[in-house]
Each structure stands twice: as C-alpha cells, then as structure tokens.
Write a protein that holds these residues in place. Structure first.
Motif, PDB file in Angstrom:
ATOM      1  N   GLN A   1       0.834  -1.198   0.000  1.00 20.77           N
ATOM      2  CA  GLN A   1       0.000   0.000   0.000  1.00 20.77           C
ATOM      3  C   GLN A   1       0.865   1.242   0.000  1.00 20.77           C
ATOM      4  OE1 GLN A   1      -2.642   0.358   3.409  1.00 20.77           O
ATOM      5  NE2 GLN A   1      -4.122   1.520   2.201  1.00 20.77           N
ATOM      6  N   VAL A   2       0.484   2.205  -0.841  1.00 21.80           N
ATOM      7  CA  VAL A   2       1.127   3.514  -0.824  1.00 21.80           C
ATOM      8  C   VAL A   2       0.096   4.514  -0.296  1.00 21.80           C
ATOM      9  CG1 VAL A   2       2.695   2.968  -2.698  1.00 21.80           C
ATOM     10  CG2 VAL A   2       0.480   3.989  -3.228  1.00 21.80           C
TER      11      VAL A   2
ATOM     12  N   THR B   1       7.828   0.870  -4.538  1.00 18.63           N
ATOM     13  CA  THR B   1       7.881   1.541  -3.243  1.00 18.63           C
ATOM     14  C   THR B   1       6.517   1.516  -2.577  1.00 18.63           C
ATOM     15  OG1 THR B   1       9.703   2.999  -3.914  1.00 18.63           O
ATOM     16  CG2 THR B   1       8.279   3.756  -2.112  1.00 18.63           C
ATOM     17  N   ALA B   2       6.463   0.977  -1.355  1.00 18.12           N
ATOM     18  CA  ALA B   2       5.198   0.830  -0.632  1.00 18.12           C
ATOM     19  C   ALA B   2       5.477   0.244   0.742  1.00 18.12           C
ATOM     20  CB  ALA B   2       4.246  -0.094  -1.391  1.00 18.12           C
TER      21      ALA B   2
ATOM     22  N   GLY C   1      -0.197  -8.345   9.481  1.00 15.92           N
ATOM     23  CA  GLY C   1       0.947  -7.815  10.191  1.00 15.92           C
ATOM     24  C   GLY C   1       0.916  -6.295  10.176  1.00 15.92           C
ATOM     25  N   GLN C   2       1.942  -5.691  10.790  1.00  9.38           N
ATOM     26  CA  GLN C   2       2.012  -4.238  10.896  1.00  9.38           C
ATOM     27  C   GLN C   2       2.676  -3.594   9.694  1.00  9.38           C
ATOM     28  OE1 GLN C   2       0.541  -2.330  13.411  1.00  9.38           O
ATOM     29  NE2 GLN C   2      -0.383  -4.340  13.718  1.00  9.38           N
ATOM     30  N   GLY C   3       3.350  -4.362   8.889  1.00 10.82           N
ATOM     31  CA  GLY C   3       3.946  -3.838   7.675  1.00 10.82           C
ATOM     32  C   GLY C   3       5.423  -3.532   7.799  1.00 10.82           C
ATOM     33  N   THR C   4       6.093  -3.552   6.654  1.00  9.90           N
ATOM     34  CA  THR C   4       7.499  -3.167   6.564  1.00  9.90           C
ATOM     35  C   THR C   4       7.662  -2.321   5.307  1.00  9.90           C
ATOM     36  OG1 THR C   4       9.781  -4.011   6.583  1.00  9.90           O
ATOM     37  CG2 THR C   4       8.169  -5.290   5.322  1.00  9.90           C
ATOM     38  N   GLN C   5       8.391  -1.213   5.428  1.00 10.56           N
ATOM     39  CA  GLN C   5       8.501  -0.248   4.334  1.00 10.56           C
ATOM     40  C   GLN C   5       9.589  -0.650   3.351  1.00 10.56           C
ATOM     41  OE1 GLN C   5       6.630   2.554   3.665  1.00 10.56           O
ATOM     42  NE2 GLN C   5       7.847   2.818   1.796  1.00 10.56           N
ATOM     43  N   VAL C   6       9.251  -0.570   2.076  1.00  7.94           N
ATOM     44  CA  VAL C   6      10.207  -0.791   0.997  1.00  7.94           C
ATOM     45  C   VAL C   6      10.266   0.490   0.164  1.00  7.94           C
ATOM     46  CG1 VAL C   6      10.690  -2.051  -1.130  1.00  7.94           C
ATOM     47  CG2 VAL C   6       9.855  -3.271   0.895  1.00  7.94           C
ATOM     48  N   THR C   7      11.473   1.016  -0.007  1.00  8.63           N
ATOM     49  CA  THR C   7      11.665   2.235  -0.792  1.00  8.63           C
ATOM     50  C   THR C   7      12.699   1.961  -1.876  1.00  8.63           C
ATOM     51  OG1 THR C   7      11.174   3.626   1.137  1.00  8.63           O
ATOM     52  CG2 THR C   7      12.281   4.672  -0.728  1.00  8.63           C
ATOM     53  N   VAL C   8      12.301   2.177  -3.130  1.00  8.80           N
ATOM     54  CA  VAL C   8      13.181   1.934  -4.266  1.00  8.80           C
ATOM     55  C   VAL C   8      13.453   3.270  -4.951  1.00  8.80           C
ATOM     56  CG1 VAL C   8      13.561   0.638  -6.383  1.00  8.80           C
ATOM     57  CG2 VAL C   8      12.129  -0.334  -4.553  1.00  8.80           C
ATOM     58  N   SER C   9      14.715   3.645  -5.022  1.00  3.88           N
ATOM     59  CA  SER C   9      15.079   4.914  -5.633  1.00  3.88           C
ATOM     60  C   SER C   9      15.597   4.688  -7.055  1.00  3.88           C
ATOM     61  CB  SER C   9      16.145   5.615  -4.796  1.00  3.88           C
ATOM     62  OG  SER C   9      17.275   4.800  -4.655  1.00  3.88           O
ATOM     63  N   SER C  10      15.368   5.682  -7.905  1.00  5.04           N
ATOM     64  CA  SER C  10      15.785   5.552  -9.308  1.00  5.04           C
ATOM     65  C   SER C  10      17.208   6.030  -9.504  1.00  5.04           C
ATOM     66  CB  SER C  10      14.838   6.367 -10.185  1.00  5.04           C
ATOM     67  OG  SER C  10      14.807   7.710  -9.767  1.00  5.04           O
TER      68      SER C  10
END
Length: 125
Positions: free
Chosen positions: A39-40, A91-92, A116-125
C-alpha cells in the motif's frame, strides 16, 4: 493469539533485491492461505502474491510476475517474499496476511482476517 511480524524492508536502488520475511505466531503457515499486500499513501492496499496450502500453488499480480517469488519455510513457520529487479513503483508498505478460509478472491483485503504491521520498501531511481 495470532501475530504476524514482517521484517526485511529497507531502501534500495532500482534493479536491486530485497527479501521480506513474515514470522507467524498462532497460525500454522502451511495450513493457511498466506499473502503479501502493499500500500502507498492515498491508495488502496493491493495484493502482490498468494501462497495456497495443500500443494503450495502461487498467484502473482501482473505487476510483479517474473520478479517476485513467494515462499514459506515450514520449520520456521515463516513466509517470504523475494523481490528482484525492483522498480521505483514497487515503493510501498508491504503487509503479510493470513486466512484459514479459502473464500474470497486472494487479492481482496476482505479475504484475509489476520494482518501484520507492515514493513517499508523504498526503491530509488
């Protein structure tokens, strides 16, 4: 008491890889329908991949097919999501979900009772 604990998120450059883990407590992963959602902000939570019990068949969202792999380790009662060739649009916040019942389409959040509570994934260009 059911608890799903995600880990493995982080920041990575486009083209990189991450492996997410979901440790399950109070549910036996091999006997449950297990899934990953993401989710974003401002958007609905979307199904990424599902792993079915009794044979372990898998289904993936078109956007991740061929790049992501969902799997489980029965001895560790843990669900995984291997993410390769990551893109900025991946990214989400990523969530693990579990459900005993087979009712409802796998990609709908209403089809899963435990989260679950979630884990953040961030992908940069």
């Amino acid at each position: 008491q059911v608890q799903l604990v995600e880990s493995g998120g982080g920041s990575v450059q486009a083209g990189g890889s991450l492996r997410l883990s979901c440790a399950a407590f109070g549910v036996t992963v091999p006997f449950f329908r297990m899934a990953w959602f993401r989710q974003v902000p401002g958007k609905e939570r979307e199904g990424v991949a599902v792993l079915y019990p009794s044979g372990g068949s898998t289904v993936y969202a078109d956007s991740v097919k061929g790049r992501f792999t969902i799997s489980q380790d029965n001895a560790k009662n843990t669900l995984y999501l291997q993410m390769n060739t990551l893109k900025p649009e991946d990214t989400a916040m990523y969530f693990c979900a579990a459900e005993w019942s087979a009712l409802g389409h796998w990609s709908r959040t209403q089809s899963f009772r435990y989260w679950g509570q979630g884990t953040q994934v961030t992908v940069s260009s």
